[in-house]
Design a protein around this motif. Sequence first.
Motif, short mmCIF file in Angstrom:
data_model
loop_
_atom_site.label_atom_id
_atom_site.label_comp_id
_atom_site.label_asym_id
_atom_site.label_seq_id
_atom_site.Cartn_x
_atom_site.Cartn_y
_atom_site.Cartn_z
N PHE A 52 19.75 10.14 -12.90
CA PHE A 52 21.20 9.88 -13.14
C PHE A 52 21.30 8.38 -12.88
CE2 PHE A 52 21.53 14.31 -12.53
CZ PHE A 52 22.50 14.47 -13.28
N GLY A 53 21.96 7.70 -13.77
CA GLY A 53 22.24 6.07 -13.66
C GLY A 53 23.82 5.93 -13.42
N GLU A 54 24.29 4.84 -12.83
CA GLU A 54 25.37 4.60 -12.42
C GLU A 54 25.38 2.92 -12.59
OE1 GLU A 54 28.23 6.19 -11.88
OE2 GLU A 54 27.50 8.20 -11.81
N ASN A 55 26.68 2.45 -13.15
CA ASN A 55 26.92 1.03 -13.11
C ASN A 55 27.58 0.42 -11.85
OD1 ASN A 55 26.60 1.81 -16.11
ND2 ASN A 55 27.52 -0.17 -16.42
N LYS A 56 28.30 1.25 -11.06
CA LYS A 56 28.82 0.49 -10.12
C LYS A 56 28.33 1.34 -8.56
CE LYS A 56 33.29 -0.33 -12.44
NZ LYS A 56 32.81 -1.89 -12.62
N VAL A 57 28.26 0.29 -7.66
CA VAL A 57 27.64 0.78 -6.35
C VAL A 57 28.56 1.78 -5.61
CG1 VAL A 57 27.18 -0.11 -3.91
CG2 VAL A 57 26.39 -1.52 -6.07
N HIS A 74 19.50 5.75 -10.52
CA HIS A 74 19.17 4.26 -11.29
C HIS A 74 20.46 3.43 -11.00
CE1 HIS A 74 15.46 5.64 -12.73
NE2 HIS A 74 16.02 6.86 -12.79
N MET A 75 20.39 2.43 -10.58
CA MET A 75 21.53 1.16 -10.68
C MET A 75 21.37 0.41 -11.94
SD MET A 75 23.97 -0.11 -9.43
CE MET A 75 25.26 -1.58 -9.86
N ILE A 76 22.08 0.59 -12.85
CA ILE A 76 22.01 0.28 -13.94
C ILE A 76 22.89 -1.14 -14.36
CG2 ILE A 76 20.99 2.05 -15.03
CD1 ILE A 76 23.46 2.94 -16.67
N GLY A 77 23.87 -0.99 -13.46
CA GLY A 77 25.00 -2.17 -13.79
C GLY A 77 24.73 -3.39 -13.02
N LYS A 90 18.22 3.76 -1.11
CA LYS A 90 19.08 5.08 -1.94
C LYS A 90 18.71 5.09 -3.38
CE LYS A 90 22.77 4.91 1.43
NZ LYS A 90 22.64 3.63 2.48
N VAL A 91 18.21 4.13 -3.99
CA VAL A 91 18.15 4.41 -5.54
C VAL A 91 16.48 4.23 -5.94
CG1 VAL A 91 20.25 3.52 -6.04
CG2 VAL A 91 18.28 2.00 -6.12
N ALA A 92 16.21 4.94 -6.99
CA ALA A 92 14.81 5.01 -7.24
C ALA A 92 14.36 3.65 -7.85
CB ALA A 92 14.41 6.11 -8.22
N MET A 93 15.32 3.15 -8.66
CA MET A 93 15.07 1.76 -9.33
C MET A 93 16.44 1.06 -9.66
SD MET A 93 12.92 1.61 -12.97
CE MET A 93 11.55 1.83 -12.08
N ILE A 94 16.32 -0.40 -9.50
CA ILE A 94 17.18 -1.24 -9.79
C ILE A 94 16.98 -1.94 -11.20
CG2 ILE A 94 18.56 -3.24 -9.15
CD1 ILE A 94 18.13 -2.59 -6.31
#
Length: 230
Positions: A52-57, A74-77, A90-94
Motif C-alpha cells: 500500500f502506498g500513501e502520499n502523506k505522512v 510505501h511513502m510515495i509522496g 515503519k515503511v518498506a520503502m521511501i
Amino acid sequence: MIQENMEAVEHVIESSCGRAGRSRDEVTLIAVSKTKPLALLREAYDAGAREFGENKVQDLLDRIPEMPADVRWHMIGHLQRNKVKYIVGKVAMIHSVDSLRLAEEISHEAVKQGVEVDVLVEVNVAGEESKFGVSAADCTLLVEEIAKLPSVHVQGLMTIAPFTEDAEENRQYFRKLKKLSVDIGSKNIDNVNMAVLSMGMTGDYPVAIEEGATYVRVGTGIFGERQPRQ
C-alpha cells in the motif's frame, strides 16, 4: 467493487507483461488509497493487496496500526525533512528522495533508530515545474552522494509522469527512466541497486510495464475517484 477493480487491474498487468515478454512476478502492484476510508483499504487487502502506498505522512501514521501487520507500506509522496523521523522504521520503502539533504536526514534517523532504509531517487524526467524530483541530468551524481550515507540503500528510481489523456505520450519518459537506471546500474556503485523502477499510475501503468516498470502505483483504478478531504 474493490474486488472487481483489483481483478481488472490484475488482468491488465498480466496482459501488459505478456506484450512485453515479461513474467508477471516482475511487477509489484502498490494500492494507493490517498483520501479513501479505511474500510476500502481492508477490502483491497481481502482482495489480495499487500503493498500500500500513501502520499502523506499523517495518512501512513493513521493507517499502519489499523491494518494487518503483513502490509508493506510505501511513502510515495513528497517528504519533508521534519517528517522523516515519523516514518523511518515503519515503511518498506521511501520512493520520493529528491535531494541529498533529505537523504541525509533519513540516514541520520535510521542510524539513530538502528534500522536500514530502502529508498528510490525521484526523477522529474519530464522536467515539469510543478513536480518534485531531481533532473535526469543530476540524478547520477545524487545517487553517488546518497550511496555514501550509512543505513540508506538506493534500490532504484521513481518518476511521476505528466497527467495526460493519452498514455502513449508518457512512453518516452518511462523509456528515459529505464535507460537512466541501466546507465547508473552499469557504474556498479557500492550500496546502489537499480532493481526497482517505480513508474506508472492508473492512467498509464500498462505503458510503464511495457517499458520496464517493476512497481506500479494504482489508486483510482482500485479505489475509484479520489474524494476531497473533509
